[in-house]
Design a protein around this motif. Structure first.
Motif, PDB file in Angstrom:
ATOM      1  N   THR A 116      -3.187   6.252  -1.971  1.00 22.23           N
ATOM      2  CA  THR A 116      -3.462   5.445  -3.159  1.00 22.23           C
ATOM      3  C   THR A 116      -3.502   3.982  -2.735  1.00 22.23           C
ATOM      4  N   THR A 117      -4.562   3.280  -3.130  1.00 27.87           N
ATOM      5  CA  THR A 117      -4.811   1.934  -2.604  1.00 27.87           C
ATOM      6  C   THR A 117      -5.054   0.924  -3.716  1.00 27.87           C
ATOM      7  N   ALA A 118      -4.451  -0.254  -3.548  1.00 26.83           N
ATOM      8  CA  ALA A 118      -4.730  -1.410  -4.401  1.00 26.83           C
ATOM      9  C   ALA A 118      -5.340  -2.503  -3.524  1.00 26.83           C
ATOM     10  N   LEU A 119      -6.379  -3.161  -4.039  1.00 22.87           N
ATOM     11  CA  LEU A 119      -7.105  -4.178  -3.280  1.00 22.87           C
ATOM     12  C   LEU A 119      -7.194  -5.466  -4.100  1.00 22.87           C
ATOM     13  N   SER A 120      -7.354  -6.585  -3.396  1.00 24.71           N
ATOM     14  CA  SER A 120      -7.530  -7.841  -4.127  1.00 24.71           C
ATOM     15  C   SER A 120      -8.459  -8.774  -3.370  1.00 24.71           C
ATOM     16  N   SER A 121      -9.335  -9.425  -4.123  1.00 26.29           N
ATOM     17  CA  SER A 121     -10.223 -10.484  -3.626  1.00 26.29           C
ATOM     18  C   SER A 121     -10.417 -11.486  -4.744  1.00 26.29           C
ATOM     19  N   GLY A 144       2.183   8.291  -1.756  1.00 27.05           N
ATOM     20  CA  GLY A 144       1.082   7.966  -2.654  1.00 27.05           C
ATOM     21  C   GLY A 144       1.163   8.709  -3.974  1.00 27.05           C
ATOM     22  N   THR A 145       1.734   9.910  -3.941  1.00 28.68           N
ATOM     23  CA  THR A 145       1.859  10.689  -5.179  1.00 28.68           C
ATOM     24  C   THR A 145       2.896  10.082  -6.124  1.00 28.68           C
ATOM     25  N   ARG A 146       3.726   9.187  -5.620  1.00 30.31           N
ATOM     26  CA  ARG A 146       4.733   8.543  -6.460  1.00 30.31           C
ATOM     27  C   ARG A 146       4.201   7.289  -7.161  1.00 30.31           C
ATOM     28  N   VAL A 147       3.000   6.881  -6.836  1.00 33.20           N
ATOM     29  CA  VAL A 147       2.462   5.647  -7.408  1.00 33.20           C
ATOM     30  C   VAL A 147       2.152   5.844  -8.895  1.00 33.20           C
ATOM     31  N   SER A 148       2.721   4.981  -9.717  1.00 33.68           N
ATOM     32  CA  SER A 148       2.477   5.055 -11.164  1.00 33.68           C
ATOM     33  C   SER A 148       1.558   3.938 -11.642  1.00 33.68           C
ATOM     34  N   GLU A 149       1.412   2.886 -10.807  1.00 39.39           N
ATOM     35  CA  GLU A 149       0.611   1.741 -11.253  1.00 39.39           C
ATOM     36  C   GLU A 149       0.053   0.991 -10.051  1.00 39.39           C
ATOM     37  N   LYS A 150      -1.213   0.587 -10.163  1.00 35.02           N
ATOM     38  CA  LYS A 150      -1.856  -0.281  -9.187  1.00 35.02           C
ATOM     39  C   LYS A 150      -2.181  -1.595  -9.890  1.00 35.02           C
ATOM     40  N   THR A 151      -1.776  -2.702  -9.290  1.00 41.93           N
ATOM     41  CA  THR A 151      -2.041  -3.999  -9.918  1.00 41.93           C
ATOM     42  C   THR A 151      -2.517  -4.996  -8.860  1.00 41.93           C
ATOM     43  N   SER A 161      -1.990  -7.850  -4.046  1.00 41.37           N
ATOM     44  CA  SER A 161      -2.159  -6.537  -4.660  1.00 41.37           C
ATOM     45  C   SER A 161      -0.796  -5.854  -4.640  1.00 41.37           C
ATOM     46  N   ALA A 162      -0.619  -4.838  -5.497  1.00 39.64           N
ATOM     47  CA  ALA A 162       0.709  -4.228  -5.608  1.00 39.64           C
ATOM     48  C   ALA A 162       0.613  -2.771  -6.043  1.00 39.64           C
ATOM     49  N   LEU A 163       1.591  -1.996  -5.589  1.00 41.62           N
ATOM     50  CA  LEU A 163       1.763  -0.605  -6.017  1.00 41.62           C
ATOM     51  C   LEU A 163       3.182  -0.438  -6.553  1.00 41.62           C
ATOM     52  N   THR A 164       3.316   0.274  -7.646  1.00 40.19           N
ATOM     53  CA  THR A 164       4.630   0.624  -8.179  1.00 40.19           C
ATOM     54  C   THR A 164       4.858   2.111  -7.985  1.00 40.19           C
ATOM     55  N   LYS A 170      14.192   7.236 -13.574  1.00 43.35           N
ATOM     56  CA  LYS A 170      13.358   6.102 -13.981  1.00 43.35           C
ATOM     57  C   LYS A 170      13.421   4.917 -13.004  1.00 43.35           C
ATOM     58  N   LYS A 171      13.790   5.189 -11.773  1.00 40.57           N
ATOM     59  CA  LYS A 171      13.769   4.113 -10.781  1.00 40.57           C
ATOM     60  C   LYS A 171      12.340   3.695 -10.512  1.00 40.57           C
ATOM     61  N   ARG A 172      12.126   2.396 -10.375  1.00 47.28           N
ATOM     62  CA  ARG A 172      10.805   1.841 -10.092  1.00 47.28           C
ATOM     63  C   ARG A 172      10.931   0.834  -8.946  1.00 47.28           C
ATOM     64  N   VAL A 173      10.033   0.954  -7.981  1.00 48.29           N
ATOM     65  CA  VAL A 173       9.962  -0.044  -6.917  1.00 48.29           C
ATOM     66  C   VAL A 173       8.523  -0.533  -6.824  1.00 48.29           C
ATOM     67  N   THR A 174       8.358  -1.825  -6.716  1.00 44.32           N
ATOM     68  CA  THR A 174       7.028  -2.418  -6.601  1.00 44.32           C
ATOM     69  C   THR A 174       6.889  -3.101  -5.243  1.00 44.32           C
ATOM     70  N   ILE A 175       5.847  -2.729  -4.525  1.00 42.02           N
ATOM     71  CA  ILE A 175       5.561  -3.310  -3.212  1.00 42.02           C
ATOM     72  C   ILE A 175       4.338  -4.202  -3.355  1.00 42.02           C
ATOM     73  N   ILE A 176       4.501  -5.462  -2.994  1.00 39.87           N
ATOM     74  CA  ILE A 176       3.452  -6.474  -3.154  1.00 39.87           C
ATOM     75  C   ILE A 176       2.976  -6.927  -1.780  1.00 39.87           C
ATOM     76  N   THR A 177       1.668  -6.952  -1.595  1.00 40.93           N
ATOM     77  CA  THR A 177       1.072  -7.525  -0.390  1.00 40.93           C
ATOM     78  C   THR A 177       0.419  -8.836  -0.789  1.00 40.93           C
ATOM     79  N   ALA A 178       0.833  -9.940  -0.159  1.00 42.68           N
ATOM     80  CA  ALA A 178       0.384 -11.255  -0.604  1.00 42.68           C
ATOM     81  C   ALA A 178      -0.102 -12.089   0.577  1.00 42.68           C
ATOM     82  N   TYR A 179      -1.136 -12.893   0.294  1.00 45.42           N
ATOM     83  CA  TYR A 179      -1.661 -13.832   1.293  1.00 45.42           C
ATOM     84  C   TYR A 179      -1.701 -15.225   0.681  1.00 45.42           C
ATOM     85  N   ARG A 180      -0.992 -16.151   1.326  1.00 44.08           N
ATOM     86  CA  ARG A 180      -0.942 -17.543   0.879  1.00 44.08           C
ATOM     87  C   ARG A 180      -1.803 -18.374   1.823  1.00 44.08           C
TER      88      ARG A 180
END
Length: 327
Positions: A116-121, A144-151, A161-164, A170-180
């Motif tokens: 499961t993939t989230a992308l950003s441009s 990937g089967t645990r992903v509930s949200e792509k943002t 971009s981020a995956l939750t 009801k535990k939730r973890v969000t992983i964010i990939t960021a470029y500054r």
């Protein structure tokens, strides 16, 4: 230069008046020697088996390849390292173009069938498929089967971009990939694109992309925390920690984050010194997490440069205990 047997007697020295000596000419045209620096892995060497851990991998790819062979090789590296979630910064492709996105995802499926993939441009018109900046976040296999949200970055600037992922109770973890972005007045730079977008699309009169990135990411993270999410930010900050009072130090302080690459109770010289090949002690890539991520750490380290995926940034990884993190 002639051999000793064929050398003639030295001529009388002449004044240089208006001329360069041979030594000066040679020095002027000689190639600059690259800086020699050690290239060793740091802390726990990465293995080909995560041994059940949730392995998160971060690297500035400096451009995801459109070449199927090269891209396949990079994806095979991640597969063979048993990565559960990979976070790539500065992907340098315009993910807003459907065929660019679908082409990459097709190639990814050939190596990683279940992902499961989230992308950003940035959402600016472009004349080519190349677009500086951008990110990619992918959870693989059972993760990937645990992903509930792509943002992605809600502003349209494409900075993260981020995956939750969902755990038990009801535990939730969000992983964010960021470029500054780095500050640059080049017409094609991320800095310039973001300034144009912020001026024309957001109505900002004196935009400052680097400061705006920190403020906006803080709001994004705090919104996730209000929903009881644990958060991990995998980012290329283009800043050594402490260089800017309103930079990543502010992000860490405001969101109460910790550095997942920090050795506890260790001297500064034993900590990770650099993640970027140019310059000296340029550690500009970070994995910053909330307390739950720190408590779940099992193994973590940095690969040697060009070990696996070729880039001018080294790869970082952290293995997390899935029971502690997700239940």
């Amino acid at each position: 230069m002639p051999s000793a047997a064929h050398r003639t007697a030295p001529a009388e020295p002449r004044p240089e008046s208006g001329r360069y000596s041979l030594g000066r000419i040679t020095k002027y045209f000689s190639k600059a020697q690259p800086e020699q620096k050690e290239n060793n892995a740091w802390n726990h060497p990465i293995t080909s088996d995560a041994n059940g851990a949730f392995r998160v991998y971060l690297q500035n790819k400096h451009g995801v390849s459109r070449d199927a062979v090269q891209n396949t090789q990079d994806l095979e590296v991640l597969r063979d390292l048993d990565v559960g979630c990979f976070c790539l910064t500065e992907t340098n492709l315009d993910w807003t173009r459907p065929y660019v996105k679908s082409e990459y995802l097709y190639q990814q499926r050939q190596v990683l069938p279940f992902a499961t993939t989230a992308l950003s441009s940035i959402q600016l018109e472009a004349t080519s498929d190349y677009r500086t900046g951008g990110t990619l976040t992918t959870a693989v296999g059972k993760w990937g089967t645990r992903v509930s949200e792509k943002t992605e970055d809600p502003s349209g600037l494409g900075r993260w971009s981020a995956l939750t992922l969902v755990g038990k109770k009801k535990k939730r973890v969000t992983i964010i990939t960021a470029y500054r972005c780095v500050r640059s007045n080049n017409d094609g730079s991320v800095w310039t694109h973001e300034k144009v977008y912020m001026s024309t699309k957001m109505g900002k009169k004196a935009p400052h992309p680097r400061r705006q990135f920190i403020d906006d990411l803080i709001r994004f993270v705090q919104d996730k925390m209000k929903l009881s999410h644990e958060v991990l930010i995998c980012m290329d900050a283009n800043e050594v920690l402490g260089e800017e009072s309103q930079g990543i130090a502010k992000l860490i302080r405001t969101c109460n984050l910790q550095d997942c690459m920090t050795l506890p109770e260790s001297e500064g010289t034993t900590q990770l010194q650099d993640t970027y090949r140019r310059g000296k002690n340029r550690r500009i890539d970070f994995m910053l997490g909330t307390q739950a991520f720190m408590d779940a750490r099992l193994r973590y380290g940095a690969l040697a440069y060009n070990d696996g995926i070729i880039s001018n940034h080294r790869g970082l990884y952290c293995d997390f205990d899935p029971q502690r993190l997700l239940g």
